[in-house]
Motif scaffolding. Structure first.
Motif, PDB file in Angstrom:
ATOM      1  N   TRP A  47     -15.796  -9.251   0.011  1.00 37.31           N
ATOM      2  CA  TRP A  47     -14.738 -10.074   0.609  1.00 37.31           C
ATOM      3  C   TRP A  47     -13.554 -10.080  -0.336  1.00 37.31           C
ATOM      4  CZ3 TRP A  47     -11.279 -13.991   0.095  1.00 37.31           C
ATOM      5  CH2 TRP A  47     -10.748 -14.541   1.282  1.00 37.31           C
ATOM      6  N   GLY A  48     -12.375 -10.074   0.236  1.00 39.85           N
ATOM      7  CA  GLY A  48     -11.178 -10.175  -0.580  1.00 39.85           C
ATOM      8  C   GLY A  48      -9.925 -10.022   0.254  1.00 39.85           C
ATOM      9  N   ARG A  49      -8.841 -10.474  -0.307  1.00 40.96           N
ATOM     10  CA  ARG A  49      -7.536 -10.377   0.342  1.00 40.96           C
ATOM     11  C   ARG A  49      -6.520  -9.917  -0.702  1.00 40.96           C
ATOM     12  NH1 ARG A  49     -10.525 -10.675   3.947  1.00 40.96           N
ATOM     13  NH2 ARG A  49     -10.609 -12.161   5.665  1.00 40.96           N
ATOM     14  N   ILE A  50      -5.816  -8.841  -0.390  1.00 38.69           N
ATOM     15  CA  ILE A  50      -4.765  -8.338  -1.265  1.00 38.69           C
ATOM     16  C   ILE A  50      -3.472  -8.291  -0.460  1.00 38.69           C
ATOM     17  CG2 ILE A  50      -3.940  -6.385  -2.622  1.00 38.69           C
ATOM     18  CD1 ILE A  50      -6.852  -5.605  -3.104  1.00 38.69           C
ATOM     19  N   VAL A  51      -2.431  -8.885  -1.010  1.00 37.45           N
ATOM     20  CA  VAL A  51      -1.115  -8.887  -0.366  1.00 37.45           C
ATOM     21  C   VAL A  51      -0.094  -8.381  -1.380  1.00 37.45           C
ATOM     22  CG1 VAL A  51       0.672 -10.258   0.764  1.00 37.45           C
ATOM     23  CG2 VAL A  51      -1.742 -10.855   1.087  1.00 37.45           C
ATOM     24  N   TYR A  52       0.557  -7.290  -1.054  1.00 38.38           N
ATOM     25  CA  TYR A  52       1.628  -6.782  -1.895  1.00 38.38           C
ATOM     26  C   TYR A  52       2.957  -7.272  -1.331  1.00 38.38           C
ATOM     27  CZ  TYR A  52      -1.952  -3.521  -3.541  1.00 38.38           C
ATOM     28  OH  TYR A  52      -3.098  -2.973  -4.051  1.00 38.38           O
ATOM     29  N   VAL A  53       3.751  -7.897  -2.169  1.00 39.66           N
ATOM     30  CA  VAL A  53       5.075  -8.328  -1.737  1.00 39.66           C
ATOM     31  C   VAL A  53       6.014  -7.132  -1.827  1.00 39.66           C
ATOM     32  CG1 VAL A  53       6.989  -9.911  -2.120  1.00 39.66           C
ATOM     33  CG2 VAL A  53       4.639 -10.684  -2.459  1.00 39.66           C
ATOM     34  N   ALA A  82      -5.346   1.625  -0.566  1.00 42.04           N
ATOM     35  CA  ALA A  82      -6.319   0.572  -0.853  1.00 42.04           C
ATOM     36  C   ALA A  82      -6.968   0.051   0.433  1.00 42.04           C
ATOM     37  CB  ALA A  82      -5.642  -0.570  -1.609  1.00 42.04           C
ATOM     38  N   ALA A  83      -6.168  -0.086   1.495  1.00 41.92           N
ATOM     39  CA  ALA A  83      -6.727  -0.571   2.758  1.00 41.92           C
ATOM     40  C   ALA A  83      -7.799   0.374   3.286  1.00 41.92           C
ATOM     41  CB  ALA A  83      -5.614  -0.744   3.787  1.00 41.92           C
ATOM     42  N   LEU A  84      -7.561   1.665   3.188  1.00 47.22           N
ATOM     43  CA  LEU A  84      -8.538   2.645   3.660  1.00 47.22           C
ATOM     44  C   LEU A  84      -9.798   2.621   2.799  1.00 47.22           C
ATOM     45  CD1 LEU A  84      -6.072   5.583   4.382  1.00 47.22           C
ATOM     46  CD2 LEU A  84      -7.492   4.428   6.087  1.00 47.22           C
ATOM     47  N   GLY A  90     -15.029  -5.423   3.642  1.00 43.24           N
ATOM     48  CA  GLY A  90     -14.538  -6.715   4.106  1.00 43.24           C
ATOM     49  C   GLY A  90     -13.286  -7.182   3.397  1.00 43.24           C
ATOM     50  N   ILE A  91     -12.591  -6.249   2.756  1.00 41.80           N
ATOM     51  CA  ILE A  91     -11.388  -6.581   1.995  1.00 41.80           C
ATOM     52  C   ILE A  91     -10.172  -6.107   2.789  1.00 41.80           C
ATOM     53  CG2 ILE A  91     -10.144  -6.230  -0.177  1.00 41.80           C
ATOM     54  CD1 ILE A  91     -12.939  -5.487  -1.390  1.00 41.80           C
ATOM     55  N   THR A  92      -9.237  -7.000   3.020  1.00 41.56           N
ATOM     56  CA  THR A  92      -8.021  -6.622   3.726  1.00 41.56           C
ATOM     57  C   THR A  92      -6.885  -6.429   2.718  1.00 41.56           C
ATOM     58  OG1 THR A  92      -7.240  -8.880   4.115  1.00 41.56           O
ATOM     59  CG2 THR A  92      -8.736  -7.934   5.743  1.00 41.56           C
ATOM     60  N   VAL A  93      -6.019  -5.480   3.017  1.00 39.96           N
ATOM     61  CA  VAL A  93      -4.882  -5.171   2.151  1.00 39.96           C
ATOM     62  C   VAL A  93      -3.660  -5.002   3.041  1.00 39.96           C
ATOM     63  CG1 VAL A  93      -4.030  -3.687   0.299  1.00 39.96           C
ATOM     64  CG2 VAL A  93      -6.501  -3.876   0.684  1.00 39.96           C
ATOM     65  N   ASN A  94      -2.634  -5.784   2.773  1.00 38.81           N
ATOM     66  CA  ASN A  94      -1.445  -5.736   3.617  1.00 38.81           C
ATOM     67  C   ASN A  94      -0.169  -5.791   2.786  1.00 38.81           C
ATOM     68  OD1 ASN A  94      -2.472  -5.920   6.563  1.00 38.81           O
ATOM     69  ND2 ASN A  94      -3.628  -7.517   5.513  1.00 38.81           N
ATOM     70  N   TYR A  95       0.938  -5.434   3.440  1.00 37.14           N
ATOM     71  CA  TYR A  95       2.250  -5.326   2.796  1.00 37.14           C
ATOM     72  C   TYR A  95       3.166  -6.350   3.435  1.00 37.14           C
ATOM     73  CZ  TYR A  95       6.459  -2.667   1.183  1.00 37.14           C
ATOM     74  OH  TYR A  95       7.638  -2.254   0.602  1.00 37.14           O
ATOM     75  N   LEU A  96       3.720  -7.225   2.629  1.00 37.09           N
ATOM     76  CA  LEU A  96       4.572  -8.308   3.107  1.00 37.09           C
ATOM     77  C   LEU A  96       6.035  -7.966   2.879  1.00 37.09           C
ATOM     78  CD1 LEU A  96       4.933 -11.334   4.006  1.00 37.09           C
ATOM     79  CD2 LEU A  96       4.752 -11.907   1.576  1.00 37.09           C
ATOM     80  N   VAL A  97       6.845  -8.119   3.921  1.00 38.61           N
ATOM     81  CA  VAL A  97       8.297  -7.935   3.805  1.00 38.61           C
ATOM     82  C   VAL A  97       8.941  -9.314   3.953  1.00 38.61           C
ATOM     83  CG1 VAL A  97      10.343  -6.780   4.702  1.00 38.61           C
ATOM     84  CG2 VAL A  97       8.132  -5.631   4.823  1.00 38.61           C
ATOM     85  N   PRO A  98       9.231  -9.977   2.847  1.00 37.50           N
ATOM     86  CA  PRO A  98       9.831 -11.311   2.936  1.00 37.50           C
ATOM     87  C   PRO A  98      11.340 -11.255   2.900  1.00 37.50           C
ATOM     88  CG  PRO A  98       9.207 -10.864   0.675  1.00 37.50           C
ATOM     89  CD  PRO A  98       8.912  -9.605   1.462  1.00 37.50           C
ATOM     90  N   PHE A  99      11.972 -12.066   3.714  1.00 36.18           N
ATOM     91  CA  PHE A  99      13.411 -12.266   3.615  1.00 36.18           C
ATOM     92  C   PHE A  99      13.610 -13.700   3.141  1.00 36.18           C
ATOM     93  CE2 PHE A  99      13.159  -8.660   6.358  1.00 36.18           C
ATOM     94  CZ  PHE A  99      14.281  -7.907   6.051  1.00 36.18           C
ATOM     95  N   ALA A 100      14.042 -13.853   1.921  1.00 41.29           N
ATOM     96  CA  ALA A 100      14.230 -15.180   1.359  1.00 41.29           C
ATOM     97  C   ALA A 100      15.306 -15.125   0.287  1.00 41.29           C
ATOM     98  CB  ALA A 100      12.919 -15.710   0.769  1.00 41.29           C
ATOM     99  N   TYR A 101      16.117 -16.157   0.240  1.00 36.71           N
ATOM    100  CA  TYR A 101      17.192 -16.233  -0.751  1.00 36.71           C
ATOM    101  C   TYR A 101      16.633 -16.846  -2.022  1.00 36.71           C
ATOM    102  CZ  TYR A 101      21.960 -16.631  -2.476  1.00 36.71           C
ATOM    103  OH  TYR A 101      23.108 -16.488  -3.199  1.00 36.71           O
ATOM    104  N   THR A 102      16.610 -16.068  -3.083  1.00 30.87           N
ATOM    105  CA  THR A 102      16.057 -16.504  -4.361  1.00 30.87           C
ATOM    106  C   THR A 102      17.034 -16.177  -5.480  1.00 30.87           C
ATOM    107  OG1 THR A 102      14.982 -14.389  -4.837  1.00 30.87           O
ATOM    108  CG2 THR A 102      13.748 -15.961  -3.475  1.00 30.87           C
TER     109      THR A 102
END
Length: 225
Positions: A47-53, A82-84, A90-102
């Motif tokens: 089990w695991g969750r990986i999120v790349y910003v 990594a996702a493949l 049971g580990i998911t790997v996804n790519y996040l595209v954030p739009f945020a003013y920082t």
């Protein structure tokens, strides 16, 4: 979740080795190192969750941010690999595209009137608008959703397309350069990708999030993009 980031903007022929090393190191190399460190325990636990910003620049491109473009594109490739590799564990790997003013996005110099307008309307997109998607991607509820590119832009949740063949030209005798020219400028031309930067693609203001209090999210300013 890997959210480290920095910017050292410069055109391809003016950015120095130190600029490239710092940006690639923070955005891409750290992501690789964290993945290598965390995956053994995740595999054992099954089990695991990986999120790349990631960033739109890594998928679309931007002028004067070559190192950033390459780093974020590299994270996309890392995400797919990594996702493949980890899907059966049971580990998911996804790519996040954030739009945020920082603080990081605020540092981008408004080189053109269009970019100045982009920065002005970007102020309404806050890191806290992205947080619910991050929380979901890191939860049990996101089981089975892996290898995807998802983004948040104000009140808008988006699923991004990914590189795939979109049209084919077949010639049993093969192609000469002249026939390649005919095919690309003919049947394939309708599918050519426009040469747009992220600032062109998202020139319009994001759908606004209704906030009960104008000070909501003021505490969540960060350096990630």
């Amino acid at each position: 979740m890997h959210a480290a980031g920095t910017l050292r903007d410069g055109l391809l022929h003016t950015a120095g080795d130190d600029d490239w090393d710092e940006v690639l190191g923070a955005h891409l190399h750290v992501g690789v190192q964290l993945t290598r460190a965390l995956v053994p325990a995740m595999r054992e636990a099954r089990w695991g969750r990986i999120v790349y910003v990631g960033g739109a620049a890594g998928l679309v491109g931007s002028v004067g941010q070559g190192a950033y473009d390459v780093a974020k594109a590299g994270l996309f490739g890392l995400m797919r690999g990594a996702a493949l590799e980890l899907d059966r564990r049971g580990i998911t790997v996804n790519y996040l595209v954030p739009f945020a003013y920082t603080r990081m996005t605020a540092s981008i110099p408004p080189a053109t009137p269009a970019l100045e307008r982009f920065k002005q309307h970007a102020r309404s997109s806050r890191p806290c608008d992205v947080a619910p998607l991050v929380a979901w991607l890191c939860s049990e509820r996101s089981a089975g959703v892996t290898g995807q590119v998802l983004g948040v832009r104000g009140a808008e949740l988006g699923l991004w397309s990914q590189p795939r063949p979109v049209q084919h030209a077949v010639r049993s005798e093969g192609f000469t350069p002249e026939l390649v020219d005919v095919a690309v400028r003919g049947a394939l031309s309708v599918q050519l990708t426009p040469l747009e930067s992220e600032f062109d693609l998202f020139a319009e203001p994001a759908p606004p999030v209704s906030r009960a209090d104008s000070t909501d999210c003021d505490h969540d300013r960060s350096d990630s993009r």
